[in-house]
Design a protein around this motif. Structure first.
Motif, PDB file in Angstrom:
ATOM      1  N   ARG A 284       5.293   9.873 -10.019  1.00 31.82           N
ATOM      2  CA  ARG A 284       4.225   8.883 -10.185  1.00 31.82           C
ATOM      3  C   ARG A 284       4.281   8.269 -11.584  1.00 31.82           C
ATOM      4  O   ARG A 284       4.096   7.044 -11.754  1.00 31.82           O
ATOM      5  N   LYS A 285       4.532   9.102 -12.597  1.00 32.21           N
ATOM      6  CA  LYS A 285       4.645   8.588 -13.957  1.00 32.21           C
ATOM      7  C   LYS A 285       5.767   7.565 -14.060  1.00 32.21           C
ATOM      8  O   LYS A 285       5.618   6.503 -14.681  1.00 32.21           O
ATOM      9  N   LEU A 286       6.914   7.879 -13.464  1.00 30.98           N
ATOM     10  CA  LEU A 286       8.061   6.965 -13.513  1.00 30.98           C
ATOM     11  C   LEU A 286       7.736   5.642 -12.834  1.00 30.98           C
ATOM     12  O   LEU A 286       8.113   4.566 -13.320  1.00 30.98           O
ATOM     13  N   VAL A 287       7.048   5.715 -11.709  1.00 34.79           N
ATOM     14  CA  VAL A 287       6.668   4.488 -10.982  1.00 34.79           C
ATOM     15  C   VAL A 287       5.679   3.676 -11.815  1.00 34.79           C
ATOM     16  O   VAL A 287       5.843   2.458 -11.985  1.00 34.79           O
ATOM     17  N   ASN A 288       4.661   4.332 -12.350  1.00 34.86           N
ATOM     18  CA  ASN A 288       3.666   3.625 -13.167  1.00 34.86           C
ATOM     19  C   ASN A 288       4.307   2.962 -14.386  1.00 34.86           C
ATOM     20  O   ASN A 288       4.006   1.815 -14.738  1.00 34.86           O
TER      21      ASN A 288
ATOM     22  N   GLU B  91       0.855  -1.192   0.000  1.00 34.70           N
ATOM     23  CA  GLU B  91       0.000   0.000   0.000  1.00 34.70           C
ATOM     24  C   GLU B  91       0.889   1.239   0.000  1.00 34.70           C
ATOM     25  O   GLU B  91       1.787   1.373   0.836  1.00 34.70           O
ATOM     26  N   LEU B  92       0.634   2.128  -0.957  1.00 36.88           N
ATOM     27  CA  LEU B  92       1.504   3.289  -1.142  1.00 36.88           C
ATOM     28  C   LEU B  92       0.715   4.594  -1.130  1.00 36.88           C
ATOM     29  O   LEU B  92      -0.428   4.656  -1.592  1.00 36.88           O
ATOM     30  N   PHE B  93       1.359   5.628  -0.611  1.00 39.75           N
ATOM     31  CA  PHE B  93       0.860   6.991  -0.700  1.00 39.75           C
ATOM     32  C   PHE B  93       1.708   7.690  -1.757  1.00 39.75           C
ATOM     33  O   PHE B  93       2.916   7.880  -1.566  1.00 39.75           O
ATOM     34  N   LEU B  94       1.104   8.069  -2.879  1.00 36.64           N
ATOM     35  CA  LEU B  94       1.854   8.651  -3.991  1.00 36.64           C
ATOM     36  C   LEU B  94       1.143   9.894  -4.521  1.00 36.64           C
ATOM     37  O   LEU B  94      -0.048  10.098  -4.271  1.00 36.64           O
TER      38      LEU B  94
END
Length: 310
Positions: free
Chosen positions: A201-205, A190-193
């Protein structure tokens, strides 16, 4: 067209009201309306639409507004360059620093160095998210910004500065995965982003997608760095942050970090400026100082990594 009418027009659009713009400009409203009518006659276009709430620009008005901002800024730069001729640099320089990035650590060193080398330069620092900063640069309302980004954007140019690794950051009340954590092991975390348009967020996605994983398990979307810090500090959960912000959070003593690996994720920090508007002499001097400070920052990071190796 003359510059005075362009200045009046830009102010009217910025405020959205002829009455309030007249007050700010210290001229009578009928005189301001006449100046606007003269401008519309010169360009042979209706520039503003009057409504009960004020005025809004037409499509032609929007086009003129964009060009007027650039024209007026270039005139200001020309005057500043002429004033600076034969003496020390002076004038206004605006620099954007994206929060939550290594750019945020450049504010104080930049202020000190500019004050020491060019005391006649009035430095304006703006800490906002990259999308807003890039828009200000495209509109000619900001000289440069340090932010995440390396993809070609019409109207902008990016000078690569450094790559920041992304880390998983969690509260001391939750178990730490170790020095590093595999990306696939974060699939159920579970993450808070931040929201999807945020660069991190784009890089993580994108990393999850390339690895064939489902989208990150985001339980809340938070844009504020202060609130993200409070989330971790309060033991609510984990987030993913660039190394600079992650190490700052861990430095408070209430959190841990783990490097994301297999694959790692890196955020490209770059110096952004207009690809068609030249920098004034003071702005060029500030740019050189910024590049120098980033070089120092990169050297410090490399030294820290070397010292941390067993």
């Amino acid at each position: 067209m003359n510059l005075r009418r362009l200045k009046y027009f830009v102010k009217i659009v910025d405020i959205g009201s002829l009455t309030q713009a007249a007050d700010v400009l210290y001229i009578a409203q009928p005189a301001l309306s006449q100046q606007l009518a003269t401008l519309e006659g010169e360009v042979r276009q209706q520039l503003l639409v009057r409504t009960k709430r004020g005025v809004t620009p037409t499509e032609a008005g929007k086009a003129l507004y964009r060009h007027a901002q650039i024209i007026l800024r270039q005139c200001e730069q020309a005057q500043s360059d002429m004033d600076a001729a034969g003496r020390g640099l002076s004038g206004q320089v605006s620099v954007g620093l994206a929060p939550g990035t290594a750019a945020a650590t450049l504010g104080m060193p930049l202020l000190r160095t500019v004050r020491a080398r060019h005391p006649g330069v009035l430095l304006y620092l703006n800490e906002s998210y990259g999308t807003l900063l890039s828009e200000l640069i495209m509109n000619g309302r900001m000289d440069m910004a340090v932010l995440y980004g390396d993809k070609k954007v019409h109207g902008l140019t990016f000078v690569p500065l450094l790559q920041e690794e992304l880390f998983l950051v969690g509260p001391s009340s939750l178990p730490r995965p170790g020095e590093s954590v595999r990306l696939e092991d974060l699939a159920r975390t579970e993450l808070f982003l931040p929201r999807p348009y945020n660069t991190v967020r784009k890089l993580v996605n994108e990393a999850f997608q390339r690895a064939g994983l489902a989208a990150p398990n985001v339980v809340a979307e938070i844009e504020s760095a202060i609130t993200l810090n409070a989330v971790v500090d309060g033991g609510l959960g984990m987030t993913i942050l660039p190394s600079s912000m992650a190490r700052e959070m861990v430095g408070a003593g209430t959190a841990w970090l783990s490097r994301i690996v297999e694959p790692g994720i890196e955020a490209p920090l770059a110096l952004c400026q207009s690809d068609h508007l030249p920098l004034s002499e003071p702005a060029q001097a500030v740019k050189e100082i910024l590049l120098e400070l980033v070089g120092d920052l990169l050297g410090q990071a490399q030294s820290s990594d070397t010292a941390a190796q067993p």
